[in-house]
Scaffold this active site. Structure first.
Site, PDB file in Angstrom:
ATOM      1  N   CYS A  63      -1.780   9.313   2.288  1.00  0.00           N
ATOM      2  CA  CYS A  63      -1.420   8.768   0.974  1.00  0.00           C
ATOM      3  C   CYS A  63      -2.450   9.175  -0.071  1.00  0.00           C
ATOM      4  O   CYS A  63      -2.132   9.283  -1.243  1.00  0.00           O
ATOM      5  CB  CYS A  63      -1.313   7.255   1.047  1.00  0.00           C
ATOM      6  SG  CYS A  63      -2.785   6.478   1.722  1.00  0.00           S
ATOM      7  N   GLU A  67       0.890  -1.174   0.000  1.00  0.00           N
ATOM      8  CA  GLU A  67       0.000   0.000   0.000  1.00  0.00           C
ATOM      9  C   GLU A  67       0.914   1.206   0.000  1.00  0.00           C
ATOM     10  O   GLU A  67       1.541   1.512   1.014  1.00  0.00           O
ATOM     11  CB  GLU A  67      -0.875   0.009   1.270  1.00  0.00           C
ATOM     12  CG  GLU A  67      -1.798  -1.186   1.406  1.00  0.00           C
ATOM     13  CD  GLU A  67      -2.931  -1.166   0.394  1.00  0.00           C
ATOM     14  OE1 GLU A  67      -3.211  -0.097  -0.172  1.00  0.00           O
ATOM     15  OE2 GLU A  67      -3.521  -2.229   0.158  1.00  0.00           O
TER      16      GLU A  67
END
Ligand code: NAD
Length: 496
Positions: free
Chosen positions: A304, A270
């Site tokens: 993110c 991720e």
């Protein structure tokens, strides 16, 4: 790094002082693992796996639910620790704790219901040289067929069952020291794996507190452990084939390096992004501006899926810009432990230096700072840049700071093309009520998640979550992580 290494007077174990990124004050001390602790962790995880895989679902579900309750009861304690070691404003730190509570409860529910699939096997008779159609292509002549033999072909049960795969190495970033660790640990427990957490060097204390809560809720001691160690030892763990999987959340640079040295084990990544948003000419501009500011500045832009590149259709560009500037001017910037703050510090002075230098480079390349652009200590004021070019660092790379670029576009199609002009593809957002344009954007936009009438930071923790291109490999989101953390054994029962 904001840490200081010294031996613990009682045990002789080296400990590190974990310090606040806001004012450098000591938050706590963390034991540092060496080679012996790294070896002990995998041995313990291997042993614990043999226990975990044998626990019935209700036991695993009860542990997860119990942990959720304990953390809910200590919400303020967890939130303050996150605010201190990660420098996250209290409001957002409390939000992170609530998400972790949901995440654990959801994993408990999934632990009860998660299953494989029954696969029908009487779909092809040719394996028994039985032709389902005649050679001339017509239907099977049932009058001529041996019905008992045909019925026999049905008497086979096919079950794809999912099994836990073994010890999991969970490597975590600093920006969600609780919830992103729960995103790895909860699905692993739900399916019956053991875990070794390698927390971010800046935020290991929250991981310890999570493990305390898990053990208090009945998790066998050692089934989840924390190894706070130097990067070189973390790499040793990544290479160790006794781990069945490494699940990593962090930067693209480190993530893809980890995949290249992980050997035969499973890998889930991720990684980062440089989130793009398109504001269409028909958008609700006030709502879009409010969401863009929230999505760009929350936790100092250290998401993110934060908003980094805003593209606005020309007819509404000036009106949108005015609303954006109004919103950004209202942000409260400063001490993350003070109630009501929107933006605190970034994680360390190295990050602040980098962000500052990227803004400077953009300016030198002709971009204009139309909001913010200042720095005090590790706090960067929410910044908007206009007149940036696609090859500038602030456009091309992940800024991971409270900085957004604003550009005009002639059409939504142009916006999607520019959004795609990136090595990243995590999540995107588009504000428009033109369903046709929005759904066409989904066809073309290479991202793991697209928000229509919202910004890319939108995430509910049961969503499949992950990136296209260099933003990731595999998916998180409770059930999707459980799939990654299990493997299939296919069972065939011939009951003829
Ligand atoms: P990072 O990549 O610097 O570090 C992440 C973790 O990897 C840390 O625990 C670090 O100690 C460890 N690490 C570093 N080098 C290693 C190596 N060679 N071998 C093994 N482990 C190593 O990331 P960060 O600065 O902590 O976090 C910010 C990054 O994380 C951003 O890029 C952000 O986009 C990304 N992120 C992604 C998601 C997501 O779900 N996609 C969520 C949060 C953060």
């Amino acid at each position: 790094m904001n840490q200081h290494r010294a031996p613990d007077a009682r045990t002789g174990t080296p400990v590190e002082s974990i310090r606040s990124p806001f004012d450098g004050s000591e938050v706590g001390q963390m034991p540092v693992a060496g080679e012996a602790e790294v070896e002990a962790a995998i041995l313990q995880a291997g042993k614990s796996f043999q226990t975990m895989r044998r626990l019935p679902r209700f036991v695993r579900a009860d542990i997860l639910e119990g942990t959720a309750e304990i953390i809910r009861g200590r919400k303020e304690e967890f939130a303050r620790l996150i605010a201190q070691e990660a420098g996250k404003p209290l409001y957002d730190a409390r939000g992170e704790v609530s998400r972790a509570v949901f995440n654990l409860r959801n994993a408990a529910a999934e632990a009860r219901s998660f299953s494989g699939a029954e696969i029908p096997l009487d779909v092809d008779g040719s394996v028994f040289e039985y032709q389902s159609t005649r050679s001339d292509g017509g239907a099977l002549d049932l009058a001529q067929a041996d019905l008992e033999q045909l019925a026999g072909l049905r008497r086979r049960l096919g079950l794809a069952r999912r099994y836990p795969i073994g010890p999991i190495l969970a490597i975590a970033p600093f920006n969600f020291p609780l919830n992103l660790v729960v995103h790895k640990v909860a699905p692993a427990i739900a399916v019956g794996n053991s875990v070794v957490i390698k927390p971010a060097p800046q935020t290991p204390l929250t991981s310890l507190k999570l493990v305390d809560a898990l053990e208090e809720a009945g998790l066998p001691k050692g089934a989840v452990s924390v190894v706070h160690c130097p990067v070189a030892l973390a790499e040793t763990m990544v290479k160790d084939e006794r781990y069945a999987m490494v699940t990593f959340t962090g930067s693209a640079k480190v993530g893809w390096h980890i995949k290249s040295i992980a050997g035969r084990k499973k890998v889930a990544l991720e990684l980062g992004g440089n989130g793009a948003v398109i504001v269409g000419a028909d958008a609700d501009l006030g709502f879009a501006a409010a969401r863009c500011v929230r999505g760009g500045v929350v936790y100092g832009g250290q998401y993110c899926i934060g908003v980094q590149r805003i593209m606005v259709q020309r007819p509404v560009y000036d009106a949108f810009k005015a609303k954006l500037l109004e919103r950004i001017a209202a942000c409260k910037v400063g001490n993350p432990l003070q109630e009501g703050m929107d933006v605190g510090p970034v994680i360390d002075s190295r990050s602040a230096d980098r962000i500052e230098s990227w803004i400077k480079a953009a300016r030198e390349g002709g971009a204009r700072v139309i909001a913010g652009g200042e720095r005090q200590g590790n706090v960067i004021t929410p910044t908007i840049l206009e007149g940036t070019k696609p090859d500038m660092l602030v456009e091309r790379e992940e800024i991971f700071g409270p900085v957004m670029t604003l550009s005009p576009i002639d059409s939504i199609e142009e916006g999607v093309r520019r959004a795609n002009d990136s090595r990243y593809g995590l999540q995107g957002g588009i504000f428009t009520n033109d369903l046709r344009a929005a759904l066409r954007a989904l066809e073309e936009w290479d991202v793991g998640g697209l928000m229509i009438n919202d910004v890319p930071i939108y995430r509910i923790d049961n969503m499949p979550f992950g990136g296209w291109k260099e933003s990731g490999f595999g998916r998180e989101g409770t059930r999707f992580a459980m799939e990654e953390m299990t493997d299939i054994k296919f069972l065939v029962v011939n009951y003829n």
